[in-house]
Scaffold this active site. Structure first.
Site, mmCIF file in Angstrom:
data_model
loop_
_atom_site.group_PDB
_atom_site.id
_atom_site.type_symbol
_atom_site.label_atom_id
_atom_site.label_comp_id
_atom_site.label_asym_id
_atom_site.label_seq_id
_atom_site.Cartn_x
_atom_site.Cartn_y
_atom_site.Cartn_z
ATOM 1 N N CYS A 24 0.815 -1.214 0.000
ATOM 2 C CA CYS A 24 0.000 0.000 0.000
ATOM 3 C C CYS A 24 0.851 1.268 0.000
ATOM 4 C CB CYS A 24 -1.007 0.000 1.137
ATOM 5 S SG CYS A 24 -0.354 -0.376 2.749
ATOM 6 N N HIS A 83 2.044 -2.373 15.194
ATOM 7 C CA HIS A 83 2.276 -1.630 16.429
ATOM 8 C C HIS A 83 3.182 -0.444 16.120
ATOM 9 C CE1 HIS A 83 2.798 -0.867 20.667
ATOM 10 N NE2 HIS A 83 4.106 -1.057 20.606
#
Length: 146
Positions: A24, A83
C-alpha cells in the site's frame, strides 16, 4: 460551451493502482505522483540506503510501524497486527520508547539507533517515519549529502 441536457462532463484520466500484496505504501506513492515511479524493490532500496545517510541530529524522533505478534498468555496466535513505536534522543542517548515496554530501553548513540533500525528493517514490513521540524523538512537536511 454548453452540454446537451443530461450529458455527463468528461472525466479526467486519473492514474490509480489497486492494492496488491501489502504494497500500500508503494501504491500510495504512485497514486499521489499519478504514475508508476516506484516498485517494491525501489522502495526497499530507498529505505535501506537513507538509513546510513540519515542526519540523526536533525531528526526530533522516529516512529516505527512494526508487525506485532498476537498471543493469549503463552499461546501465540498466527495473526499479525501492527504496532507503533517511538524512538527519541534525550541528552545524547537514543531510547526505544515502545509503549509495551515497562521502561524506556537504551539504544545508545547514533550507531546504536542505526543498528536497531537495521535489525527491525531486516525483519521486513517495517515502516519508518521521521519527525522533523518544518525547517528541516523544507531544507531536506534530515539526509546527509556527503
Amino acid at each position: 460551451m454548453s452540454q446537451a441536457p443530461g450529458a455527463q462532463p468528461s472525466q479526467p484520466s486519473v492514474y490509480h493502482e489497486r492494492q496488491r500484496l501489502e504494497l500500500c505504501a508503494v501504491h500510495a506513492l504512485n497514486n499521489v505522483l499519478q504514475q508508476r515511479l516506484f516498485s517494491q524493490e525501489a522502495a526497499d532500496e530507498i529505505c535501506k540506503r537513507p538509513l546510513s545517510q540519515l542526519a540523526l541530529p536533525q531528526v526530533l524522533g522516529l516512529i516505527l510501524n512494526l508487525p506485532s505478534p498476537v498471543s493469549l498468555g503463552l499461546l501465540s496466535l498466527p495473526l499479525r497486527r501492527r504496532h507503533w513505536v517511538a524512538l527519541r534522543q534525550v541528552d545524547g542517548i537514543y531510547y526505544n520508547l515502545d509503549s509495551k515496554l515497562r521502561a524506556p530501553e537504551i539504544l545508545g548513540d547514533e550507531d546504536g539507533v542505526r543498528a536497531f533500525l537495521a535489525a527491525e528493517m531486516a525483519q521486513g514490513l517495517c515502516e519508518v517515519l521521521l519527525v522533523v521540524t518544518k525547517e528541516v523538512e523544507e531544507k531536506g537536511s534530515w539526509l546527509r549529502t556527503d
